[in-house]
Design a protein around this motif. Structure first.
Motif, PDB file in Angstrom:
ATOM      1  N   ALA A 266      -9.661   1.614  -1.006  1.00  0.00           N
ATOM      2  CA  ALA A 266     -10.681   2.654  -0.845  1.00  0.00           C
ATOM      3  C   ALA A 266     -11.577   2.694  -2.081  1.00  0.00           C
ATOM      4  O   ALA A 266     -12.619   3.336  -2.087  1.00  0.00           O
ATOM      5  CB  ALA A 266     -10.007   4.016  -0.660  1.00  0.00           C
TER       6      ALA A 266
ATOM      7  N   THR B 190      -5.137   1.802  -5.541  1.00  0.00           N
ATOM      8  CA  THR B 190      -4.712   3.135  -5.976  1.00  0.00           C
ATOM      9  C   THR B 190      -3.317   3.441  -5.443  1.00  0.00           C
ATOM     10  O   THR B 190      -3.151   3.742  -4.265  1.00  0.00           O
ATOM     11  CB  THR B 190      -5.718   4.187  -5.480  1.00  0.00           C
ATOM     12  OG1 THR B 190      -7.035   3.754  -5.810  1.00  0.00           O
ATOM     13  CG2 THR B 190      -5.453   5.535  -6.122  1.00  0.00           C
ATOM     14  N   MET B 191      -2.335   3.320  -6.324  1.00  0.00           N
ATOM     15  CA  MET B 191      -0.940   3.546  -5.917  1.00  0.00           C
ATOM     16  C   MET B 191      -0.176   4.208  -7.061  1.00  0.00           C
ATOM     17  O   MET B 191      -0.520   4.019  -8.223  1.00  0.00           O
ATOM     18  CB  MET B 191      -0.266   2.203  -5.580  1.00  0.00           C
ATOM     19  CG  MET B 191      -0.822   1.509  -4.346  1.00  0.00           C
ATOM     20  SD  MET B 191       0.107   0.025  -3.921  1.00  0.00           S
ATOM     21  CE  MET B 191      -0.386  -1.086  -5.235  1.00  0.00           C
ATOM     22  N   PRO B 192       0.876   4.949  -6.722  1.00  0.00           N
ATOM     23  CA  PRO B 192       1.709   5.550  -7.778  1.00  0.00           C
ATOM     24  C   PRO B 192       2.623   4.491  -8.415  1.00  0.00           C
ATOM     25  O   PRO B 192       2.678   3.371  -7.931  1.00  0.00           O
ATOM     26  CB  PRO B 192       2.536   6.584  -7.011  1.00  0.00           C
ATOM     27  CG  PRO B 192       2.606   6.072  -5.610  1.00  0.00           C
ATOM     28  CD  PRO B 192       1.318   5.325  -5.376  1.00  0.00           C
TER      29      PRO B 192
ATOM     30  N   LEU C 137       0.219  -0.136   8.220  1.00  0.00           N
ATOM     31  CA  LEU C 137       0.254  -0.292   9.678  1.00  0.00           C
ATOM     32  C   LEU C 137      -1.055  -0.872  10.206  1.00  0.00           C
ATOM     33  O   LEU C 137      -1.057  -1.715  11.113  1.00  0.00           O
ATOM     34  CB  LEU C 137       0.523   1.081  10.308  1.00  0.00           C
ATOM     35  CG  LEU C 137       0.732   1.112  11.819  1.00  0.00           C
ATOM     36  CD1 LEU C 137       2.025   0.399  12.196  1.00  0.00           C
ATOM     37  CD2 LEU C 137       0.779   2.557  12.329  1.00  0.00           C
ATOM     38  N   THR C 138      -2.169  -0.428   9.615  1.00  0.00           N
ATOM     39  CA  THR C 138      -3.486  -0.913  10.050  1.00  0.00           C
ATOM     40  C   THR C 138      -3.577  -2.429   9.860  1.00  0.00           C
ATOM     41  O   THR C 138      -3.970  -3.154  10.782  1.00  0.00           O
ATOM     42  CB  THR C 138      -4.607  -0.226   9.240  1.00  0.00           C
ATOM     43  OG1 THR C 138      -4.454   1.185   9.374  1.00  0.00           O
ATOM     44  CG2 THR C 138      -5.983  -0.620   9.745  1.00  0.00           C
TER      45      THR C 138
ATOM     46  N   ASP D 265       0.872  -1.182   0.000  1.00  0.00           N
ATOM     47  CA  ASP D 265       0.000   0.000   0.000  1.00  0.00           C
ATOM     48  C   ASP D 265       0.899   1.219   0.000  1.00  0.00           C
ATOM     49  O   ASP D 265       1.946   1.218   0.648  1.00  0.00           O
ATOM     50  CB  ASP D 265      -0.887  -0.022   1.260  1.00  0.00           C
ATOM     51  CG  ASP D 265      -2.077   0.921   1.135  1.00  0.00           C
ATOM     52  OD1 ASP D 265      -1.863   2.130   0.885  1.00  0.00           O
ATOM     53  OD2 ASP D 265      -3.214   0.461   1.295  1.00  0.00           O
ATOM     54  N   ASP D 266       0.508   2.270  -0.728  1.00  0.00           N
ATOM     55  CA  ASP D 266       1.340   3.478  -0.725  1.00  0.00           C
ATOM     56  C   ASP D 266       1.176   4.265   0.573  1.00  0.00           C
ATOM     57  O   ASP D 266       1.991   5.131   0.867  1.00  0.00           O
ATOM     58  CB  ASP D 266       1.036   4.369  -1.941  1.00  0.00           C
ATOM     59  CG  ASP D 266      -0.425   4.766  -2.025  1.00  0.00           C
ATOM     60  OD1 ASP D 266      -1.287   3.898  -1.771  1.00  0.00           O
ATOM     61  OD2 ASP D 266      -0.708   5.925  -2.340  1.00  0.00           O
ATOM     62  N   SER D 267       0.135   3.955   1.326  1.00  0.00           N
ATOM     63  CA  SER D 267      -0.047   4.650   2.599  1.00  0.00           C
ATOM     64  C   SER D 267       0.537   3.829   3.746  1.00  0.00           C
ATOM     65  O   SER D 267       0.167   2.671   3.958  1.00  0.00           O
ATOM     66  CB  SER D 267      -1.535   4.890   2.850  1.00  0.00           C
ATOM     67  OG  SER D 267      -1.781   5.024   4.231  1.00  0.00           O
ATOM     68  N   LYS D 268       1.443   4.491   4.482  1.00  0.00           N
ATOM     69  CA  LYS D 268       2.064   3.841   5.625  1.00  0.00           C
ATOM     70  C   LYS D 268       0.995   3.479   6.658  1.00  0.00           C
ATOM     71  O   LYS D 268       1.038   2.434   7.284  1.00  0.00           O
ATOM     72  CB  LYS D 268       3.103   4.797   6.242  1.00  0.00           C
ATOM     73  CG  LYS D 268       4.280   4.106   6.861  1.00  0.00           C
ATOM     74  CD  LYS D 268       5.453   5.055   7.033  1.00  0.00           C
ATOM     75  CE  LYS D 268       5.188   6.119   8.083  1.00  0.00           C
ATOM     76  NZ  LYS D 268       6.266   7.106   8.235  1.00  0.00           N
ATOM     77  N   LEU D 269       0.040   4.387   6.813  1.00  0.00           N
ATOM     78  CA  LEU D 269      -1.040   4.153   7.779  1.00  0.00           C
ATOM     79  C   LEU D 269      -1.833   2.892   7.442  1.00  0.00           C
ATOM     80  O   LEU D 269      -2.155   2.101   8.320  1.00  0.00           O
ATOM     81  CB  LEU D 269      -1.992   5.359   7.828  1.00  0.00           C
ATOM     82  CG  LEU D 269      -3.185   5.182   8.776  1.00  0.00           C
ATOM     83  CD1 LEU D 269      -2.755   5.331  10.225  1.00  0.00           C
ATOM     84  CD2 LEU D 269      -4.304   6.157   8.456  1.00  0.00           C
ATOM     85  N   SER D 270      -2.108   2.714   6.161  1.00  0.00           N
ATOM     86  CA  SER D 270      -2.878   1.538   5.762  1.00  0.00           C
ATOM     87  C   SER D 270      -2.084   0.244   5.958  1.00  0.00           C
ATOM     88  O   SER D 270      -2.641  -0.773   6.351  1.00  0.00           O
ATOM     89  CB  SER D 270      -3.329   1.668   4.307  1.00  0.00           C
ATOM     90  OG  SER D 270      -4.372   2.611   4.231  1.00  0.00           O
TER      91      SER D 270
END
Ligand SMILES: [Mg+2]
Lengths: 206, 119
Positions: free
Chosen positions: B83, B56-58, B14-15, B7-12
């Motif tokens: 998402a 959705t990622m770069p 981590l979740t 995932d491009d989001s660290k938060l995601s």
């Protein structure tokens, strides 16, 4: 401003929550019109009220920009504004009326265009804010949206002391048709403090 | 067990990481990537038993990464965590061979079910 006042790790949390919220809003619109939109990594920025005009008009022509605004109330409250140019508004209208057969793609009058804009902005703004509130453990209610002239937007918001503005540069990337716009979430200092706490709680309770 | 989270989001990331059942996490080797290119490279290198993949990622999105992973390994076990909850996106990735599509943020209980259902 959020950029200076919100720790970086909480900005990241906010960014991903907005990503989730915007994804859900896009899905609502795409599914409603039996269409498909390619989602992009949303560009999120934080601006001050004084910079709002610059931000709206750097990509749009003043005469061409449609803005819709909608207030939301609850534990988290403020206003959500969606701005787009005429070209995108036309595209949006084509998506809405795509099912209605021959003739429906012809340019409708300005009133109908405004109705379409209101309808979509309402869905986009309220499902995005609604989802964001839900992720932060609360819920909000919405006032009906209205269309406003972009050139008076900043001026009239000054009285409401919205000091914090989150800007989501959005593209509803439908097949062969793009609706580009900017979604502004505006709120006061008090709400900023609430948001700060809520984001902290979110991160601690993952 | 080898687990790949992309995932491009660290938060995601981590979740998911935090919500993996403790008993599994203890003995698992966990790899993380931030885009589709990394997903494919990490998959080929480590052959994970299960993949959690964002769409959705770069660089390269999850649709393309899923396709490349499926081309490489028909038995891959990929759950999409995204998402992008559009009906047509779900149809598309399920048609490509993803095991399931999970809306973000994924719940702890759901992750437990996913691990329980692993072949
Ligand atoms: Mg993503």
């Amino acid at each position: 401003m959020i950029q200076e006042e919100l720790p970086e790790e909480l900005q990241e949390v906010l960014g991903e929550l907005i990503n989730i919220a915007f994804g859900s809003a896009t899905a609502t619109i795409a599914d409603l019109f039996d269409n498909f939109a390619t989602l992009h990594v949303p560009a999120i920025s934080f601006v001050a009220l004084d910079e709002l005009d610059t931000f709206i008009f750097q990509d749009f022509n003043l005469q061409d920009v449609y803005t819709t605004t909608q207030q939301f109330k609850g534990r988290f409250q403020g206003e959500v504004v969606f701005a787009m140019d005429r070209h995108s508004a036309r595209n949006m209208q084509r998506i809405i009326f795509a099912d209605e057969g021959p003739g429906s793609q012809e340019i409708l009058d300005d009133d109908e265009l405004k109705q379409s804009i209101l309808e979509i902005s309402n869905i986009l703004g309220s499902s995005c804010i609604g989802k964001l509130a839900e992720l932060l453990g609360t819920n909000v209610t919405f006032a009906p949206p209205s269309i406003e002239f972009a050139d008076t937007l900043t001026q009239e918001r000054r009285a409401l002391s919205y000091r914090h503005i989150i800007v989501i540069s959005t593209v509803l990337d439908f097949k062969d048709m793009e609706v580009a716009g900017k979604l502004f979430i505006m709120f006061t200092d008090e709400m900023f403090n609430w948001l700060h706490t809520a984001l902290n709680n979110y991160l601690e309770n993952i | 067990m080898k687990i790949l989270i992309v995932d491009d989001s660290k938060l995601s990331r981590l979740t998911i990481l935090k919500r993996i059942p403790a008993a599994i996490k203890e003995s698992a080797e966990i790899f993380q990537g931030a885009n589709g290119l990394e997903a494919v490279a990490l998959y080929k290198e480590h052959r994970p038993d299960i993949v959690f993949l964002d769409l959705t990622m770069p660089e390269m999105d999850g649709f393309e990464a899923l396709q490349l992973i499926r081309d490489f390994d028909q038995n891959s076990w990929v759950h999409i965590v995204t998402a992008d909850i559009q009906a047509k996106s779900q149809e598309k990735v399920l048609g490509m061979g993803a095991i399931s599509v999970e809306a973000k943020p994924i719940a702890e209980k759901r992750l437990a079910e996913i691990f329980a259902a692993l072949p």
